[in-house]
Design a protein around this motif. Structure first.
Motif, PDB file in Angstrom:
ATOM      1  N   ALA A   1      -7.825  -6.864  -7.082  1.00 25.93           N
ATOM      2  CA  ALA A   1      -7.621  -7.298  -5.765  1.00 25.93           C
ATOM      3  C   ALA A   1      -7.825  -6.073  -4.799  1.00 25.93           C
ATOM      4  O   ALA A   1      -7.433  -5.057  -5.106  1.00 25.93           O
ATOM      5  CB  ALA A   1      -6.001  -7.892  -5.592  1.00 25.93           C
ATOM      6  N   LYS A   2      -8.443  -6.198  -3.762  1.00 28.34           N
ATOM      7  CA  LYS A   2      -8.767  -5.136  -2.855  1.00 28.34           C
ATOM      8  C   LYS A   2      -7.459  -4.572  -2.417  1.00 28.34           C
ATOM      9  O   LYS A   2      -7.212  -3.280  -2.032  1.00 28.34           O
ATOM     10  CB  LYS A   2      -9.498  -5.686  -1.486  1.00 28.34           C
ATOM     11  N   GLY A   3      -6.409  -5.365  -1.961  1.00 24.52           N
ATOM     12  CA  GLY A   3      -5.151  -4.916  -1.750  1.00 24.52           C
ATOM     13  C   GLY A   3      -4.301  -3.947  -2.766  1.00 24.52           C
ATOM     14  O   GLY A   3      -3.759  -3.037  -2.265  1.00 24.52           O
ATOM     15  N   GLN A   4      -4.740  -4.090  -3.828  1.00 25.27           N
ATOM     16  CA  GLN A   4      -4.395  -3.286  -4.961  1.00 25.27           C
ATOM     17  C   GLN A   4      -4.790  -1.737  -4.790  1.00 25.27           C
ATOM     18  O   GLN A   4      -4.290  -0.642  -4.803  1.00 25.27           O
ATOM     19  CB  GLN A   4      -4.745  -3.476  -6.484  1.00 25.27           C
TER      20      GLN A   4
ATOM     21  N   LEU B   1      -4.098  -6.815   1.491  1.00 17.22           N
ATOM     22  CA  LEU B   1      -2.599  -6.895   1.506  1.00 17.22           C
ATOM     23  C   LEU B   1      -2.020  -7.885   2.338  1.00 17.22           C
ATOM     24  O   LEU B   1      -2.641  -8.135   3.326  1.00 17.22           O
ATOM     25  CB  LEU B   1      -2.143  -5.372   2.178  1.00 17.22           C
ATOM     26  N   GLY B   2      -1.005  -8.701   1.601  1.00 25.57           N
ATOM     27  CA  GLY B   2      -0.522  -9.493   2.186  1.00 25.57           C
ATOM     28  C   GLY B   2      -0.911 -11.035   1.966  1.00 25.57           C
ATOM     29  O   GLY B   2      -0.556 -12.083   2.239  1.00 25.57           O
ATOM     30  N   ASP B   3      -2.080 -11.006   1.419  1.00 30.62           N
ATOM     31  CA  ASP B   3      -3.080 -12.239   1.234  1.00 30.62           C
ATOM     32  C   ASP B   3      -2.399 -12.899  -0.034  1.00 30.62           C
ATOM     33  O   ASP B   3      -2.028 -12.411  -1.040  1.00 30.62           O
ATOM     34  CB  ASP B   3      -4.501 -12.009   0.736  1.00 30.62           C
ATOM     35  N   SER B   4      -2.819 -14.132  -0.351  1.00 31.59           N
ATOM     36  CA  SER B   4      -2.636 -15.195  -1.345  1.00 31.59           C
ATOM     37  C   SER B   4      -3.720 -16.023  -1.787  1.00 31.59           C
ATOM     38  O   SER B   4      -4.595 -16.207  -0.721  1.00 31.59           O
ATOM     39  CB  SER B   4      -1.141 -15.712  -1.108  1.00 31.59           C
ATOM     40  N   VAL B   5      -3.582 -16.428  -2.829  1.00 27.91           N
ATOM     41  CA  VAL B   5      -4.511 -17.352  -3.224  1.00 27.91           C
ATOM     42  C   VAL B   5      -3.601 -18.785  -3.775  1.00 27.91           C
ATOM     43  O   VAL B   5      -2.793 -18.535  -4.459  1.00 27.91           O
ATOM     44  CB  VAL B   5      -5.452 -17.146  -4.468  1.00 27.91           C
ATOM     45  N   LYS B   6      -4.162 -19.928  -3.601  1.00 27.45           N
ATOM     46  CA  LYS B   6      -3.444 -21.485  -3.798  1.00 27.45           C
ATOM     47  C   LYS B   6      -3.973 -21.917  -4.903  1.00 27.45           C
ATOM     48  O   LYS B   6      -5.290 -21.734  -5.214  1.00 27.45           O
ATOM     49  CB  LYS B   6      -3.185 -21.850  -2.586  1.00 27.45           C
ATOM     50  N   VAL B   7      -3.377 -22.977  -5.363  1.00 27.61           N
ATOM     51  CA  VAL B   7      -3.892 -23.926  -6.374  1.00 27.61           C
ATOM     52  C   VAL B   7      -5.241 -24.543  -5.846  1.00 27.61           C
ATOM     53  O   VAL B   7      -5.883 -24.839  -6.706  1.00 27.61           O
ATOM     54  CB  VAL B   7      -2.856 -24.923  -6.861  1.00 27.61           C
ATOM     55  N   SER B   8      -5.115 -24.740  -4.788  1.00 26.76           N
ATOM     56  CA  SER B   8      -6.442 -25.437  -4.074  1.00 26.76           C
ATOM     57  C   SER B   8      -7.663 -24.750  -4.541  1.00 26.76           C
ATOM     58  O   SER B   8      -8.872 -25.758  -4.433  1.00 26.76           O
ATOM     59  CB  SER B   8      -6.092 -25.897  -2.730  1.00 26.76           C
TER      60      SER B   8
ATOM     61  N   VAL C   1      -0.747 -10.433  -3.043  1.00 27.66           N
ATOM     62  CA  VAL C   1      -0.596  -9.099  -3.006  1.00 27.66           C
ATOM     63  C   VAL C   1       0.573  -8.630  -2.081  1.00 27.66           C
ATOM     64  O   VAL C   1       0.278  -8.893  -0.736  1.00 27.66           O
ATOM     65  CB  VAL C   1      -2.018  -8.258  -2.633  1.00 27.66           C
ATOM     66  N   ASN C   2       1.339  -7.984  -2.609  1.00 29.10           N
ATOM     67  CA  ASN C   2       2.540  -7.622  -1.679  1.00 29.10           C
ATOM     68  C   ASN C   2       2.389  -6.349  -1.073  1.00 29.10           C
ATOM     69  O   ASN C   2       1.623  -5.473  -1.498  1.00 29.10           O
ATOM     70  CB  ASN C   2       3.811  -7.622  -2.666  1.00 29.10           C
ATOM     71  N   VAL C   3       2.730  -6.391   0.258  1.00 30.28           N
ATOM     72  CA  VAL C   3       2.429  -4.844   0.980  1.00 30.28           C
ATOM     73  C   VAL C   3       3.563  -3.844   0.491  1.00 30.28           C
ATOM     74  O   VAL C   3       4.670  -4.365   0.059  1.00 30.28           O
ATOM     75  CB  VAL C   3       2.837  -5.344   2.307  1.00 30.28           C
ATOM     76  N   PRO C   4       3.019  -3.024   0.176  1.00 31.39           N
ATOM     77  CA  PRO C   4       4.098  -1.648  -0.441  1.00 31.39           C
ATOM     78  C   PRO C   4       5.311  -1.407   0.515  1.00 31.39           C
ATOM     79  O   PRO C   4       5.066  -1.422   1.714  1.00 31.39           O
ATOM     80  CB  PRO C   4       3.098  -0.544  -0.642  1.00 31.39           C
ATOM     81  N   ARG C   5       6.278  -1.182  -0.156  1.00 32.00           N
ATOM     82  CA  ARG C   5       7.515  -0.911   0.812  1.00 32.00           C
ATOM     83  C   ARG C   5       7.086   0.413   1.672  1.00 32.00           C
ATOM     84  O   ARG C   5       7.703   0.347   3.014  1.00 32.00           O
ATOM     85  CB  ARG C   5       8.702  -0.694  -0.114  1.00 32.00           C
ATOM     86  N   ALA C   6       6.695   1.349   1.397  1.00 29.39           N
ATOM     87  CA  ALA C   6       6.320   2.630   1.985  1.00 29.39           C
ATOM     88  C   ALA C   6       5.348   2.119   3.397  1.00 29.39           C
ATOM     89  O   ALA C   6       5.528   2.709   4.339  1.00 29.39           O
ATOM     90  CB  ALA C   6       5.416   3.503   1.114  1.00 29.39           C
ATOM     91  N   ALA C   7       4.420   1.356   3.108  1.00 28.35           N
ATOM     92  CA  ALA C   7       3.743   0.940   4.081  1.00 28.35           C
ATOM     93  C   ALA C   7       4.439   0.037   5.185  1.00 28.35           C
ATOM     94  O   ALA C   7       4.231   0.307   6.377  1.00 28.35           O
ATOM     95  CB  ALA C   7       2.576   0.013   3.775  1.00 28.35           C
ATOM     96  N   LYS C   8       5.200  -0.926   4.922  1.00 31.50           N
ATOM     97  CA  LYS C   8       6.163  -1.493   5.909  1.00 31.50           C
ATOM     98  C   LYS C   8       7.024  -0.440   6.581  1.00 31.50           C
ATOM     99  O   LYS C   8       7.170  -0.608   7.824  1.00 31.50           O
ATOM    100  CB  LYS C   8       7.191  -2.210   5.058  1.00 31.50           C
TER     101      LYS C   8
ATOM    102  N   GLY D   1      -1.131  -1.820  -2.800  1.00 28.30           N
ATOM    103  CA  GLY D   1      -0.443  -3.373  -3.131  1.00 28.30           C
ATOM    104  C   GLY D   1      -0.046  -3.607  -4.404  1.00 28.30           C
ATOM    105  O   GLY D   1      -0.723  -3.075  -5.389  1.00 28.30           O
ATOM    106  N   ARG D   2       0.880  -4.564  -4.716  1.00 26.53           N
ATOM    107  CA  ARG D   2       1.177  -4.863  -5.949  1.00 26.53           C
ATOM    108  C   ARG D   2       0.903  -6.437  -6.254  1.00 26.53           C
ATOM    109  O   ARG D   2       1.213  -7.203  -5.308  1.00 26.53           O
ATOM    110  CB  ARG D   2       2.647  -4.662  -6.231  1.00 26.53           C
ATOM    111  N   VAL D   3       0.016  -6.798  -7.062  1.00 34.12           N
ATOM    112  CA  VAL D   3      -0.186  -8.104  -7.268  1.00 34.12           C
ATOM    113  C   VAL D   3       0.747  -8.810  -7.962  1.00 34.12           C
ATOM    114  O   VAL D   3       1.502  -8.412  -8.981  1.00 34.12           O
ATOM    115  CB  VAL D   3      -1.350  -8.456  -8.396  1.00 34.12           C
ATOM    116  N   GLN D   4       1.220 -10.009  -7.522  1.00 39.70           N
ATOM    117  CA  GLN D   4       2.305 -10.832  -8.010  1.00 39.70           C
ATOM    118  C   GLN D   4       1.857 -12.208  -8.707  1.00 39.70           C
ATOM    119  O   GLN D   4       1.443 -13.038  -7.743  1.00 39.70           O
ATOM    120  CB  GLN D   4       3.646 -11.195  -7.100  1.00 39.70           C
ATOM    121  N   HIS D   5       2.007 -12.373  -9.740  1.00 42.10           N
ATOM    122  CA  HIS D   5       1.557 -13.404 -10.681  1.00 42.10           C
ATOM    123  C   HIS D   5       2.476 -14.638 -10.346  1.00 42.10           C
ATOM    124  O   HIS D   5       3.456 -14.523 -11.329  1.00 42.10           O
ATOM    125  CB  HIS D   5       1.033 -13.199 -12.019  1.00 42.10           C
TER     126      HIS D   5
END
Length: 210
Positions: free
Chosen positions: A111-114, A149-156, A176-183, A118-122
């Motif tokens: 993912a671009k966010g990585q 960062l902050g994006d998601s992909v759905k079953v659709s 793709v979760n936004v890293p805590r440091a960025a927040k 960012g961290r990918v959450q499956h």
């Protein structure tokens, strides 16, 4: 679906004492249903290893005293204390038979966010589907390369010709979760902006008074 084979033997006697004896000898009491007749049999416990603790869906070739049956593992029961498999139910299948089953979901790409920390959450690892056995894939693959960062992909986004997807189309597959440091960094910048705006306002007020 992946494939494996289990060699079994018909059970001459049914009931709890016989089932306990089989388990003590290292076998698992089983039932095969969905075909012309229901068959009670048992098979060595070690042959079930590929089917346990795996997200993969298997087509099982059951060799019961020379009679061959194609099946899927429909239900399984474990001992409440030691987690040993103590019973298994198989559903007999044919290529055209419509079944419900869960198949693994795999993520493809980076993912671009990585790249931005960012961290990918499956979130969805198994997809529930319904369709003819011959059309059910071994797994489904979801491309995540475009996720920022902050994006998601759905079953659709999943397309499976001839297969009905039973999960809600709005369910997220990965994000793709936004890293805590960025927040935290964003919060500090915002505070600084607010402080700056407050100072300017006060200075402006003094100038206006003068």
């Amino acid at each position: 679906m992946k494939k494996t084979e289990i060699v079994g033997f018909k059970r001459a006697n049914l009931g709890r004492p016989e089932a306990q004896r089989l388990r003590a000898e290292g076998s698992v009491p089983c039932v095969l249903y969905g075909g012309k007749e229901q068959i009670a049999f048992h098979a060595p416990a070690y042959l079930f290893r590929p089917l346990i603790n795996t997200p993969d869906a298997f087509e099982v070739t059951l060799n019961i005293e020379g009679d061959i049956h194609k099946a899927i593992l429909q239900a399984r029961q474990f001992h409440p204390v030691n987690d040993i498999l103590i019973h298994a139910d198989f559903l007999e299948i044919t290529p055209e038979k419509v079944i419900k089953i869960s198949i693994p979901v795999r993520l493809k790409g980076t993912a671009k966010g990585q790249m931005l920390g960012g961290r990918v959450q499956h979130k969805l690892r198994k997809l529930s589907v319904k369709g003819p056995v011959k059309d059910i894939p071994e797994f489904v693959e979801v491309d995540i390369t475009s996720l920022g960062l902050g994006d998601s992909v759905k079953v659709s986004v999943i397309e499976l010709p001839g297969i009905e997807i039973l999960d809600a189309l709005s369910n997220p597959v990965a994000s793709v979760n936004v890293p805590r440091a960025a927040k935290l960094g964003g919060g500090e910048d915002e505070d600084e902006d607010e402080d700056g705006e407050g100072t300017t306002s006060e200075d402006g007020g003094d100038d206006a008074a003068e």
